[in-house]
Design a protein around this motif. Structure first.
Motif, PDB file in Angstrom:
ATOM      1  N   ALA A 119       0.937  -1.221   0.037  1.00  0.00           N
ATOM      2  CA  ALA A 119       0.056   0.164  -0.164  1.00  0.00           C
ATOM      3  C   ALA A 119       0.848   1.239   0.091  1.00  0.00           C
ATOM      4  O   ALA A 119       0.488   2.139   0.824  1.00  0.00           O
ATOM      5  CB  ALA A 119      -1.222   0.218   1.278  1.00  0.00           C
ATOM      6  N   ASN A 143     -16.123   6.895  -0.125  1.00  0.00           N
ATOM      7  CA  ASN A 143     -16.612   6.876   1.270  1.00  0.00           C
ATOM      8  C   ASN A 143     -18.162   7.079   1.690  1.00  0.00           C
ATOM      9  O   ASN A 143     -18.337   7.466   2.518  1.00  0.00           O
ATOM     10  CB  ASN A 143     -15.715   7.783   2.354  1.00  0.00           C
ATOM     11  CG  ASN A 143     -15.902   7.522   3.571  1.00  0.00           C
ATOM     12  OD1 ASN A 143     -15.791   6.243   4.079  1.00  0.00           O
ATOM     13  ND2 ASN A 143     -15.741   8.550   4.642  1.00  0.00           N
ATOM     14  N   SER A 201     -13.362  -0.509  -7.857  1.00  0.00           N
ATOM     15  CA  SER A 201     -12.921  -0.488  -6.864  1.00  0.00           C
ATOM     16  C   SER A 201     -12.793   0.969  -6.430  1.00  0.00           C
ATOM     17  O   SER A 201     -12.495   1.455  -5.046  1.00  0.00           O
ATOM     18  CB  SER A 201     -11.482  -0.982  -6.461  1.00  0.00           C
ATOM     19  OG  SER A 201     -10.564  -0.247  -7.434  1.00  0.00           O
ATOM     20  N   ASP A 203     -21.321   5.582  -4.259  1.00  0.00           N
ATOM     21  CA  ASP A 203     -20.254   4.834  -5.042  1.00  0.00           C
ATOM     22  C   ASP A 203     -21.087   4.111  -6.004  1.00  0.00           C
ATOM     23  O   ASP A 203     -20.707   3.644  -7.081  1.00  0.00           O
ATOM     24  CB  ASP A 203     -19.498   3.855  -4.231  1.00  0.00           C
ATOM     25  CG  ASP A 203     -18.327   5.010  -3.399  1.00  0.00           C
ATOM     26  OD1 ASP A 203     -18.421   6.186  -3.657  1.00  0.00           O
ATOM     27  OD2 ASP A 203     -17.880   4.217  -2.483  1.00  0.00           O
ATOM     28  N   SER A 229      -1.168   5.030  -4.543  1.00  0.00           N
ATOM     29  CA  SER A 229      -2.427   5.392  -4.584  1.00  0.00           C
ATOM     30  C   SER A 229      -2.875   5.895  -5.777  1.00  0.00           C
ATOM     31  O   SER A 229      -2.071   6.689  -6.788  1.00  0.00           O
ATOM     32  CB  SER A 229      -2.721   6.280  -3.549  1.00  0.00           C
ATOM     33  OG  SER A 229      -1.700   7.623  -3.640  1.00  0.00           O
ATOM     34  N   ARG A 279     -11.060   7.433  -4.155  1.00  0.00           N
ATOM     35  CA  ARG A 279      -9.787   6.792  -4.591  1.00  0.00           C
ATOM     36  C   ARG A 279     -10.212   5.455  -5.477  1.00  0.00           C
ATOM     37  O   ARG A 279     -11.252   5.230  -5.343  1.00  0.00           O
ATOM     38  CB  ARG A 279      -8.992   6.518  -3.610  1.00  0.00           C
ATOM     39  CG  ARG A 279      -9.734   5.406  -2.468  1.00  0.00           C
ATOM     40  CD  ARG A 279      -8.927   5.276  -1.170  1.00  0.00           C
ATOM     41  NE  ARG A 279      -9.235   4.287  -0.356  1.00  0.00           N
ATOM     42  CZ  ARG A 279      -8.881   3.906   0.873  1.00  0.00           C
ATOM     43  NH1 ARG A 279      -7.656   4.573   1.294  1.00  0.00           N
ATOM     44  NH2 ARG A 279      -9.460   3.015   1.593  1.00  0.00           N
ATOM     45  N   PHE A 280      -9.466   4.702  -6.104  1.00  0.00           N
ATOM     46  CA  PHE A 280      -9.416   3.382  -6.448  1.00  0.00           C
ATOM     47  C   PHE A 280      -8.678   2.446  -5.619  1.00  0.00           C
ATOM     48  O   PHE A 280      -7.392   2.858  -5.377  1.00  0.00           O
ATOM     49  CB  PHE A 280      -9.138   3.372  -7.855  1.00  0.00           C
ATOM     50  CG  PHE A 280     -10.173   4.000  -8.908  1.00  0.00           C
ATOM     51  CD1 PHE A 280     -11.326   3.324  -9.336  1.00  0.00           C
ATOM     52  CD2 PHE A 280      -9.756   5.335  -9.489  1.00  0.00           C
ATOM     53  CE1 PHE A 280     -12.179   4.154 -10.083  1.00  0.00           C
ATOM     54  CE2 PHE A 280     -10.590   6.097 -10.011  1.00  0.00           C
ATOM     55  CZ  PHE A 280     -11.716   5.508 -10.490  1.00  0.00           C
ATOM     56  N   ASN A 281      -9.076   1.517  -5.176  1.00  0.00           N
ATOM     57  CA  ASN A 281      -8.565   0.685  -4.210  1.00  0.00           C
ATOM     58  C   ASN A 281      -7.666  -0.425  -4.928  1.00  0.00           C
ATOM     59  O   ASN A 281      -6.803  -0.751  -4.217  1.00  0.00           O
ATOM     60  CB  ASN A 281      -9.562   0.169  -3.104  1.00  0.00           C
ATOM     61  CG  ASN A 281     -10.135   1.162  -2.032  1.00  0.00           C
ATOM     62  OD1 ASN A 281      -9.516   2.041  -1.796  1.00  0.00           O
ATOM     63  ND2 ASN A 281     -11.439   0.773  -1.681  1.00  0.00           N
ATOM     64  N   THR A 282      -8.209  -0.832  -5.839  1.00  0.00           N
ATOM     65  CA  THR A 282      -7.558  -1.789  -6.585  1.00  0.00           C
ATOM     66  C   THR A 282      -6.633  -1.507  -7.900  1.00  0.00           C
ATOM     67  O   THR A 282      -7.390  -0.984  -8.697  1.00  0.00           O
ATOM     68  CB  THR A 282      -8.565  -3.141  -6.943  1.00  0.00           C
ATOM     69  OG1 THR A 282      -9.183  -3.392  -5.474  1.00  0.00           O
ATOM     70  CG2 THR A 282      -7.757  -4.170  -7.380  1.00  0.00           C
ATOM     71  N   ASP A 309     -13.903   4.333  -4.520  1.00  0.00           N
ATOM     72  CA  ASP A 309     -14.437   4.337  -3.138  1.00  0.00           C
ATOM     73  C   ASP A 309     -14.294   5.872  -2.743  1.00  0.00           C
ATOM     74  O   ASP A 309     -13.291   6.548  -2.800  1.00  0.00           O
ATOM     75  CB  ASP A 309     -13.117   3.804  -2.154  1.00  0.00           C
ATOM     76  CG  ASP A 309     -13.768   3.649  -1.039  1.00  0.00           C
ATOM     77  OD1 ASP A 309     -14.682   4.459  -0.433  1.00  0.00           O
ATOM     78  OD2 ASP A 309     -13.128   3.221  -0.112  1.00  0.00           O
ATOM     79  N   GLN A 358      -5.966   8.272  -6.786  1.00  0.00           N
ATOM     80  CA  GLN A 358      -6.953   9.462  -5.922  1.00  0.00           C
ATOM     81  C   GLN A 358      -7.671  10.185  -6.951  1.00  0.00           C
ATOM     82  O   GLN A 358      -7.091  10.634  -8.262  1.00  0.00           O
ATOM     83  CB  GLN A 358      -6.315  10.428  -5.088  1.00  0.00           C
ATOM     84  CG  GLN A 358      -5.595   9.276  -3.837  1.00  0.00           C
ATOM     85  CD  GLN A 358      -4.701  10.076  -3.029  1.00  0.00           C
ATOM     86  OE1 GLN A 358      -4.000  11.058  -3.456  1.00  0.00           O
ATOM     87  NE2 GLN A 358      -4.804   9.709  -1.698  1.00  0.00           N
TER      88      GLN A 358
END
Length: 195
Positions: A36, A87, A83, A92, A39, A55-58, A85, A41
């Protein structure tokens, strides 16, 4: 005569082998998504009154880089659009629908560089093809090298950051969000581990 030519060829090969390690060659790096230390974003204005952040988590990717020859660098990234996100679950869900990213039909966004041009040791621009929602556009944006060096685990790392602004309608996103929200700003922070 043949023996002399063969001997000369062997000598030349040995000389090249001795010199080759000093020739600048780009090293391959894998983006450290497992740790991690990277990122993807985004932010977009909400009604012109505030910023919506997400953000994109993946995602995954890699790049090649050598400080002695930075203009030979290349980068490629793949983002899992589902992915996303921000929040907020309901928002989303809407952003992933066909009103916006249509992630069921277009599960990936990609970037593949065409060229990189550094103006000094740390600052430059990258040009490449960005594909989102099935549309590919050539974009150019500034990048900055954050730093490079050995890590505590015996590896070698280098990190960059870059930002760009994307016009939503360029990628088939036509939902009207108001005059203050026609573009989304993307920030890419990557730390790569030399392979």
């Amino acid at each position: 005569m043949k023996k002399q030519i063969l001997a000369a060829a062997i000598a030349a090969s040995s000389l090249f082998a001795a010199v080759a390690p000093n020739v600048a060659q780009a090293a391959d790096y894998k983006v450290d998504v497992a740790g991690a230390h990277a990122s993807v974003q985004f932010k977009i204005k909400h009604l012109g009154y505030s910023w919506l952040l997400g953000r994109f988590n993946t995602f995954d990717g890699g790049f090649s880089y050598d400080a002695k020859s930075p203009n030979a660098s290349q980068i490629n990234m793949v983002i899992n659009t589902a992915s996303l996100d921000s929040n907020h679950a309901e928002r989303d869900k809407h952003l992933k629908s066909d009103d916006f990213l249509d992630v069921k039909k277009f599960p990936k966004a990609t970037f593949q560089s065409q060229s990189m041009t550094f103006t000094d040791a740390d600052n430059g621009t990258v040009t490449g093809d960005f594909t989102l929602k099935g549309v590919t556009k050539t974009i150019t944006f500034p990048v900055t090298k954050i730093g490079e060096g050995s890590d505590p685990w015996g590896g070698y790392r280098v990190g960059f950051t870059g930002e760009t602004s994307l016009k939503l309608t360029d990628y088939g996103i036509t939902t009207n969000l108001g005059p203050a929200s026609t573009h989304v700003d993307m920030t890419l922070n990557i730390e790569g581990v030399r392979q």
